[in-house]
Scaffold this active site. Structure first.
Site, PDB file in Angstrom:
ATOM      1  N   GLU A  44       0.850  -1.205   0.000  1.00 31.23           N
ATOM      2  CA  GLU A  44       0.000   0.000   0.000  1.00 31.23           C
ATOM      3  C   GLU A  44       0.878   1.245   0.000  1.00 31.23           C
ATOM      4  OE1 GLU A  44      -4.271  -1.060   1.918  1.00 31.23           O
ATOM      5  OE2 GLU A  44      -2.645  -1.006   3.339  1.00 31.23           O
TER       6      GLU A  44
ATOM      7  N   HIS B 293      -9.330   9.637   2.221  1.00 34.91           N
ATOM      8  CA  HIS B 293      -8.862   8.514   1.400  1.00 34.91           C
ATOM      9  C   HIS B 293      -8.990   8.940  -0.048  1.00 34.91           C
ATOM     10  CE1 HIS B 293      -8.257   4.587  -0.297  1.00 34.91           C
ATOM     11  NE2 HIS B 293      -8.009   4.085   0.901  1.00 34.91           N
TER      12      HIS B 293
ATOM     13  N   ARG C  42      -1.026   8.909   1.372  1.00 30.55           N
ATOM     14  CA  ARG C  42      -2.382   9.346   1.070  1.00 30.55           C
ATOM     15  C   ARG C  42      -2.595  10.854   0.967  1.00 30.55           C
ATOM     16  NH1 ARG C  42      -5.850   5.294   4.679  1.00 30.55           N
ATOM     17  NH2 ARG C  42      -5.150   3.602   3.365  1.00 30.55           N
TER      18      ARG C  42
ATOM     19  N   HIS D 231     -11.836   9.924   5.836  1.00 30.22           N
ATOM     20  CA  HIS D 231     -11.606   8.494   6.089  1.00 30.22           C
ATOM     21  C   HIS D 231     -11.093   8.187   7.490  1.00 30.22           C
ATOM     22  CE1 HIS D 231     -10.598   4.373   5.061  1.00 30.22           C
ATOM     23  NE2 HIS D 231      -9.334   4.566   5.393  1.00 30.22           N
TER      24      HIS D 231
ATOM     25  N   ARG E 152      -1.609   9.414   8.519  1.00 30.38           N
ATOM     26  CA  ARG E 152      -1.453   7.984   8.867  1.00 30.38           C
ATOM     27  C   ARG E 152      -0.989   7.164   7.659  1.00 30.38           C
ATOM     28  NH1 ARG E 152      -4.978   3.378   8.527  1.00 30.38           N
ATOM     29  NH2 ARG E 152      -6.566   4.712   7.613  1.00 30.38           N
TER      30      ARG E 152
END
Ligand code: FAD
Ligand code: SIN
Length: 563
Positions: free
Chosen positions: A154, A272, A318, A379, A414
């Protein structure tokens, strides 16, 4: 006391004696050793540890909806942990700190990176069906000697590090945890009970439990506990568009604030990058693992754009990807961008992403043939109730774990799949801490006054509540989004302050309902987010303010303390 008190007439016991509906629920006063508020990955993991084998502590779990409802149930991508011998804890730490844009607490990062693998081993022992390499036929599976599980990739991770159960990791974990708590003799379950406020000792120096509304019986009860744990999840419902379920209204953060606890980093709301943009299914998450397995973000004319923004391209952290999408949408005047995974064979997609494949098919998109229209949506709440490395808040007797806490792990942004890992690891840390605290603890003997309903009336116009819900979420979306300015923040502050006053007055005069309690929390948490955003006079990670585009050399968290 945080609240004034009362007396509601007692009702007769319900006929059902099912463990989750409990005859106890008709009592107005309950007592337990540990009250865990929240039944997500954090709350349930901690409850099981505390309840232990027979002879463990008595634990009561409160959940404002069904036990399974919460963000955990919707988690797709997986759980980050160093499981591959070619990976290292140092690399996980470095990636987390890099994504966190200089604001992570290195000690919190080290705790999670070091203990995540043992937490995964416990889940495997409990029977969580993580995807195995041989199940993912035709996949580009990463083979680790003697380790049978597939690890996906990811954004922001320098290594394949994310263990998962296809694209329904959260549900698979939760199913197992719920089964375990339901059969545990030391655990009492109270679903459909929404906690209203914490109960403090007369000097307001210790938490001794919480008030909760039994949603079905419409009665307020007081629950006394030696230790109380907030595991209430995040606050992304403050925004109009979100990947989160209805439970994410920041209740734990609001309750802790009203009880005098410090909260931190509330300006860092993670968007997100890829939620489905479709009139029939707005905000369904399209996992970052889709980009991990080769998905590419494109403009309507097919141009891939992420490499213009970051050398990691589609797998940048992100904050960078969400901001890039926002910028491209504004530049070209388009409503969405497209995520292209059509180069992968249908069988691969069905094996890796069965939920996403089916959900998109339902709205007419075959992801093996067509690109997926996507937009960013709120998100994850990176900030929350300030805790130490044992999950202790600034109020004695009160812990906070999971998304509701601010442990210092996530900093200004995060890293993907670090949240489930944090929930598991901090449940472990809080367990050790509570066990230690029990050794010297004197049981709570305080007499709790019951809830006062004097002068309370039934609301005549429920539309006021639904209108305020809408307004706060729209204000946050329009003025406190991916890109901020001083003017927008000022406007948001004024609007939310007014809403806050209105809702507070309404709350004091009317019968309680879930919607009203959540709205009361939502406006407070939104105000804390705007206040924090106004304090930060720089751009960092998820907080991007056009009036302060630069990043200060020294990174400092934003910690707010109630007066
Ligand atoms: P939750 O799972 O949100 O549970 C909160 C609980 O608190 C619920 O039981 C709720 O009913 C209860 N509650 C709340 N308020 C009250 C109240 N007032 N009274 C009583 N009960 C209350 N993270 C990852 O690491 N990997 C992923 O792949 C991933 N995918 C995600 C996908 C989606 C669509 C979403 C929304 C999130 C994802 N995340 C992921 C984030 C992660 O799922 C959450 O951060 C995490 O599950 C939070 O767990 P939690 O236990 O803190 O809270
Ligand atoms: C996802 O699957 O993209 C969500 C992962 C996360 O939020 O950590």
């Amino acid at each position: 006391m945080t609240q004034t008190i009362n007396s509601t007439p007692k009702k007769s016991a319900p006929k059902k004696t099912d463990k989750t509906t409990q005859a106890k629920a008709t009592k107005q006063s309950l007592r337990t050793q540990v009250l865990v508020i929240g039944s997500g990955i954090a709350g349930l993991s901690l409850a099981l540890k505390l309840a232990g084998k027979p002879g463990g502590h008595q634990v009561m779990i409160l959940a404002k909806a069904a036990l399974s409802e919460g963000s955990t149930n919707y988690a797709q991508g997986g759980i980050a942990a160093v499981l591959d011998p070619f990976d290292s804890i140092e690399a996980h730490i470095a990636d987390t700190i890099d994504a966190g844009a200089g604001l992570c607490d290195p000690k919190a990062v080290a705790v999670v990176a070091t203990h995540a693998a043992e937490a995964i081993a416990e889940l495997i022992d409990l029977g969580v069906p993580f995807s195995k390499i041989n199940k993912l036929e035709n996949s580009t599976a990463h083979t680790v000697s003697h380790f049978p599980f597939h690890l996906t990739q990811e954004g922001g991770h320098s290594h394949r590090r994310v263990i998962h159960a296809a694209d329904h990791t959260g549900q698979s974990v939760l199913d197992i945890l719920i089964k375990a708590v339901k059969t545990h003799p030391n655990i009492t379950l109270l679903p459909e009970h929404i906690s209203i406020d914490l109960i403090l000792n007369p000097k307001r120096t210790r938490c001794v439990g919480a008030y909760a509304l039994n949603k079905k019986a419409k009665k307020v009860m007081d629950i006394t506990a030696d230790f109380t744990v907030l595991a209430t999840g995040g606050a992304s419902k403050t925004y109009l568009y979100t990947s989160n379920p209805d439970t994410s209204t920041g209740d734990g953060i609001a309750m802790a604030w009203r009880a005098g606890c410090a909260v931190g980093n509330m300006e860092f709301n993670q968007f997100h990058p890829t939620c489905l943009f479709h009139p029939k299914d707005r905000s369904f998450l399209i996992s970052e693992a889709v980009r991990g397995e080769g998905g590419i973000l494109r403009l309507p004319d097919g141009t891939a754009f992420m490499t213009q923004y970051d050398e990691r391209g589609d797998l940048a952290p992100r904050d960078i990807v969400a901001r890039a999408i926002d910028q491209e949408m504004k530049k070209h005047g388009i409503d969405c961008v497209y995520l292209d995974i059509t180069h992968q064979p249908k069988d691969f997609l069905k094996a890796h992403f069965p939920t996403i494949y089916e959900r998109c098919l339902k709205v007419g998109i075959d992801i093996s043939q067509e690109q997926i229209p996507v937009v960013p949506a709120a998100h994850y709440t990176c900030g929350g109730v300030v805790t130490d490395l044992e999950g202790r808040t600034t109020l004695t007797g009160l812990y906070a774990i999971g998304e509701t806490a601010y442990t210092g792990l996530h900093g200004a942004n995060r890293l993907a799949s670090n949240s489930l890992a944090e929930g598991l690891v901090f449940a472990k840390m809080a367990h050790l801490s509570i066990e230690k605290a029990f050794k010297t603890h004197q049981p709570i003997t305080q007499i709790i006054k019951s809830w006062d309903t004097t002068g309370i009336t039934e609301p005549k116009e429920k539309v006021l509540i639904s209108h305020d819900w809408d307004e706060v979420r729209r204000v946050m979306w329009d003025y406190v989004g991916i890109v901020r300015t001083n003017k927008r923040l000022k406007r948001a502050r004024q609007r939310i302050r007014n809403l806050h006053k209105e809702v507070h007055e309404y709350y004091r005069q009317h019968t309680l309902s879930s919607d009203l309690l959540e709205l009361r929390n939502l406006v407070l948490v939104a105000e804390l987010m705007v206040m924090s955003a106004q304090r930060r006079r720089e751009s960092r990670g998820l907080h991007y303010n056009l009036d302060y585009p630069h990043t200060h050399k020294t990174a400092k968290p934003t910690v707010l303390q109630p007066k």
